[in-house]
Design an enzyme around this catalytic site. Structure first.
Site, PDB file in Angstrom:
ATOM      1  N   PHE A  97      39.795 131.197 109.210  1.00 12.98           N
ATOM      2  CA  PHE A  97      40.000 129.953 109.957  1.00 12.98           C
ATOM      3  C   PHE A  97      39.449 128.825 109.098  1.00 12.98           C
ATOM      4  O   PHE A  97      38.241 128.720 108.903  1.00 12.98           O
ATOM      5  CB  PHE A  97      39.271 129.988 111.309  1.00 12.98           C
ATOM      6  N   GLU A  98      40.330 128.020 108.586  1.00 15.74           N
ATOM      7  CA  GLU A  98      39.911 126.847 107.827  1.00 15.74           C
ATOM      8  C   GLU A  98      40.963 125.759 107.997  1.00 15.74           C
ATOM      9  O   GLU A  98      42.150 126.045 108.150  1.00 15.74           O
ATOM     10  CB  GLU A  98      39.720 127.165 106.338  1.00 15.74           C
ATOM     11  N   ILE A  99      40.513 124.542 108.009  1.00 13.41           N
ATOM     12  CA  ILE A  99      41.411 123.390 108.054  1.00 13.41           C
ATOM     13  C   ILE A  99      41.012 122.492 106.894  1.00 13.41           C
ATOM     14  O   ILE A  99      39.841 122.127 106.763  1.00 13.41           O
ATOM     15  CB  ILE A  99      41.305 122.628 109.386  1.00 13.41           C
TER      16      ILE A  99
END
Length: 239
Positions: A97-99
């Site tokens: 999970f990365e933005i």
């Protein structure tokens, strides 16, 4: 991210398996040195803290004593992980999970970093993954101010879970979301109803409509988490 001019966001930070990245830090540190990069405050999140007692001992003892000390005549212990006097603590932002801003991943500085790491052969001779690569690149090229910790967003992968307590008076109305990966219409509706009943709010909660699996310890309080390292460099949970 846009409003606060952030470049990279994460929700879980954990330690990598040491045997999969024995040389990754040395190459990342070499890139930093070759390009005369100084830390903007984030690099320290990925470095083992120095032992204050050892540093103090070196400062207090004169060179004459150190040179004549029989213990100092033995060959020095060499840490194969060390580079530029620093050792990788195995921390990394979990890329499940990365933005992030794609403009950063497409930038010349990031691609120069990636190409040097690629030329080293570590991706196939060892087992470097995208998570420590992204993290060490961020440490070398970005500052703490460029990073956002999505503490209010829940995420789970296998037995690693970050699921915050829900915040009082901050839960927005939920629009039904019938995801399309489940083909059975009845199951899709049942799943949507499940998420419609989120956990009760709690004092000091920060989450938004989370429903936590109670059989899994939250990663924030789990061995192997790197959230304390984040707090150290950020000066708190959210800089």
């Amino acid at each position: 991210m846009i409003e606060h001019n952030k470049t990279y966001g994460f929700t879980i930070a954990v330690k990598e398996l040491r045997e999969t990245v024995p040389n990754i830090f040395r190459y990342a540190s070499a890139y930093k040195r070759l390009n005369n990069l100084t830390s903007q405050g984030l690099w320290e999140m990925f470095v083992e803290p120095k032992n204050p007692a050892e540093e103090k001992k070196k400062e207090e003892l004169p060179d004459e004593i150190l040179k004549n000390d029989p213990a100092n005549n033995a060959p020095p212990n060499i840490d194969p992980q060390e580079m530029e006097g620093e050792t990788y603590n195995m921390c990394h932002f979990w890329s499940n999970f990365e933005i992030a801003r794609l403009s950063w991943f497409r930038s010349k500085e990031y691609n120069d970093f990636f190409e040097m790491m690629d030329r080293s052969g570590g991706f196939w001779m060892e087992r470097w993954g995208d998570a420590p690569i992204h993290s060490l690149a961020a440490g070398a090229l970005l500052g703490v101010k460029d990073i956002h910790y999505f503490r209010d967003v829940g995420y789970r992968h296998t037995t690693i879970q970050h699921c915050p307590a829900n915040a009082p008076s901050r839960q927005l109305p939920r629009t039904p979301y019938l995801e399309e990966t489940t083909l059975d219409e009845k199951k899709r509706i049942e799943e949507d109803k499940y998420w419609e009943n989120w956990d009760e709010v709690k004092e000091n909660g920060v989450g938004c409509r989370c429903r936590c699996d109670t059989d899994i310890v939250d990663v924030e309080g789990k061995e192997g988490s790197c959230l304390s390292e984040w707090v150290d460099v950020a000066g708190g949970w959210a800089p």
